[in-house]
Design a protein around this motif. Structure first.
Motif, PDB file in Angstrom:
ATOM      1  N   MET A 141     -15.026 -30.457  17.937  1.00 58.47           N
ATOM      2  CA  MET A 141     -14.214 -30.503  19.158  1.00 58.47           C
ATOM      3  C   MET A 141     -13.050 -29.515  19.068  1.00 58.47           C
ATOM      4  O   MET A 141     -12.718 -28.834  20.041  1.00 58.47           O
ATOM      5  N   ARG A 142     -12.426 -29.440  17.904  1.00 56.71           N
ATOM      6  CA  ARG A 142     -11.346 -28.474  17.712  1.00 56.71           C
ATOM      7  C   ARG A 142     -11.871 -27.055  17.902  1.00 56.71           C
ATOM      8  O   ARG A 142     -11.241 -26.216  18.538  1.00 56.71           O
ATOM      9  N   ALA A 200     -12.202 -26.490  21.565  1.00 55.79           N
ATOM     10  CA  ALA A 200     -10.888 -26.324  22.183  1.00 55.79           C
ATOM     11  C   ALA A 200     -10.323 -24.932  21.905  1.00 55.79           C
ATOM     12  O   ALA A 200      -9.705 -24.320  22.784  1.00 55.79           O
ATOM     13  N   GLU A 201     -10.547 -24.412  20.703  1.00 54.28           N
ATOM     14  CA  GLU A 201     -10.089 -23.051  20.387  1.00 54.28           C
ATOM     15  C   GLU A 201     -10.769 -22.032  21.285  1.00 54.28           C
ATOM     16  O   GLU A 201     -10.148 -21.073  21.735  1.00 54.28           O
ATOM     17  N   HIS A 234      -9.504 -23.043  25.257  1.00 50.88           N
ATOM     18  CA  HIS A 234      -8.069 -22.947  25.545  1.00 50.88           C
ATOM     19  C   HIS A 234      -7.365 -21.839  24.774  1.00 50.88           C
ATOM     20  O   HIS A 234      -6.246 -21.479  25.111  1.00 50.88           O
ATOM     21  N   VAL A 251      -3.912 -25.336  18.189  1.00 43.76           N
ATOM     22  CA  VAL A 251      -4.701 -25.412  19.412  1.00 43.76           C
ATOM     23  C   VAL A 251      -4.325 -26.694  20.126  1.00 43.76           C
ATOM     24  O   VAL A 251      -4.098 -27.731  19.497  1.00 43.76           O
ATOM     25  N   SER A 252      -4.207 -26.610  21.442  1.00 46.07           N
ATOM     26  CA  SER A 252      -3.875 -27.780  22.230  1.00 46.07           C
ATOM     27  C   SER A 252      -4.683 -27.704  23.516  1.00 46.07           C
ATOM     28  O   SER A 252      -4.684 -26.682  24.190  1.00 46.07           O
ATOM     29  N   GLY A 253      -5.381 -28.769  23.831  1.00 44.02           N
ATOM     30  CA  GLY A 253      -6.169 -28.777  25.056  1.00 44.02           C
ATOM     31  C   GLY A 253      -6.999 -30.034  25.155  1.00 44.02           C
ATOM     32  O   GLY A 253      -7.064 -30.841  24.236  1.00 44.02           O
ATOM     33  N   THR A 254      -7.634 -30.178  26.288  1.00 43.06           N
ATOM     34  CA  THR A 254      -8.482 -31.331  26.558  1.00 43.06           C
ATOM     35  C   THR A 254      -9.919 -30.860  26.666  1.00 43.06           C
ATOM     36  O   THR A 254     -10.206 -29.866  27.322  1.00 43.06           O
ATOM     37  N   ILE A 255     -10.806 -31.588  26.020  1.00 44.52           N
ATOM     38  CA  ILE A 255     -12.239 -31.290  26.096  1.00 44.52           C
ATOM     39  C   ILE A 255     -12.910 -32.491  26.744  1.00 44.52           C
ATOM     40  O   ILE A 255     -12.777 -33.623  26.284  1.00 44.52           O
ATOM     41  N   ILE A 264     -12.772 -27.736  32.962  1.00 45.32           N
ATOM     42  CA  ILE A 264     -11.676 -27.839  31.990  1.00 45.32           C
ATOM     43  C   ILE A 264     -10.641 -26.754  32.228  1.00 45.32           C
ATOM     44  O   ILE A 264      -9.429 -27.003  32.228  1.00 45.32           O
ATOM     45  N   ALA A 298      -6.757 -27.240  33.388  1.00 43.82           N
ATOM     46  CA  ALA A 298      -5.673 -26.741  32.544  1.00 43.82           C
ATOM     47  C   ALA A 298      -4.733 -25.837  33.334  1.00 43.82           C
ATOM     48  O   ALA A 298      -3.516 -25.826  33.087  1.00 43.82           O
TER      49      ALA A 298
END
Length: 177
Positions: free
Chosen positions: A104-105, A108-109, A112, A136-140, A170, A174
């Protein structure tokens, strides 16, 4: 004038004639009643080849079904031995979960972006300290689990994917923040 052919020559002449025929009526139906076994065999082969050609033409004319391929995939890894748990099965489940979060990370990379912070200290023209940090910061949302694969005795690999619609949703969500 009557054209007389010997039986051996008839088969040699029938093959080019049968190959030159366009698809349509069956060759077996067009044979005379006194056709020999070799001519009948050639007519059957021609009909079989015509049927295969017709199938190939239908397949070529039909629009090819394009499989929906994921636009973005993420892969994560985790070791079993480094996981908390009282039993081996608990550690395995935790390793699969950690690998999924790592995947998931990775997603997200890709969706986002990754914010990098770097600091380098140089003293006497030589790098003394070099630090790089990535955040990294975001929603998946809408990620599909493609596979969980044991790698060796002590680790797992997890692959997840987002299709084009999910990535678009997504990114749109964002931008509205």
């Amino acid at each position: 004038m009557t054209l007389r052919l010997r039986p051996g020559r008839l088969a040699g002449l029938a093959l080019p004639l049968l190959v030159a025929c366009t698809p349509g009526p069956r060759a077996v139906d067009a044979l005379p009643k006194d056709a020999g076994p070799r001519t009948s065999q050639l007519a059957q082969m021609k009909d079989a080849n015509d049927a295969l050609d017709a199938q190939a033409a239908r397949r070529a004319a039909a629009p090819a079904a394009v499989p929906a391929r994921p636009l973005v995939t993420g892969i994560g890894f985790s070791q079993v031995a480094s996981q908390p748990g009282h039993t081996l099965n608990q550690r395995r489940l935790m390793a699969m979960r950690a690998a999924r979060l790592d995947a998931m990370r990775d997603l997200a990379e890709q969706v986002h972006g990754l914010r990098l912070d770097a600091r380098t200290t140089v003293r006497d023209a030589a790098a003394v300290n070099d630090q790089i940090a990535g955040v990294v910061s975001g929603t998946i949302r809408g990620a599909r689990l493609l596979r969980v694969t044991p790698k060796g005795e002590d680790s797992y690999e997890v692959e997840i994917a987002l299709d084009a619609d999910a990535v678009g949703y997504i990114v749109k969500a964002a931008r509205q923040r």
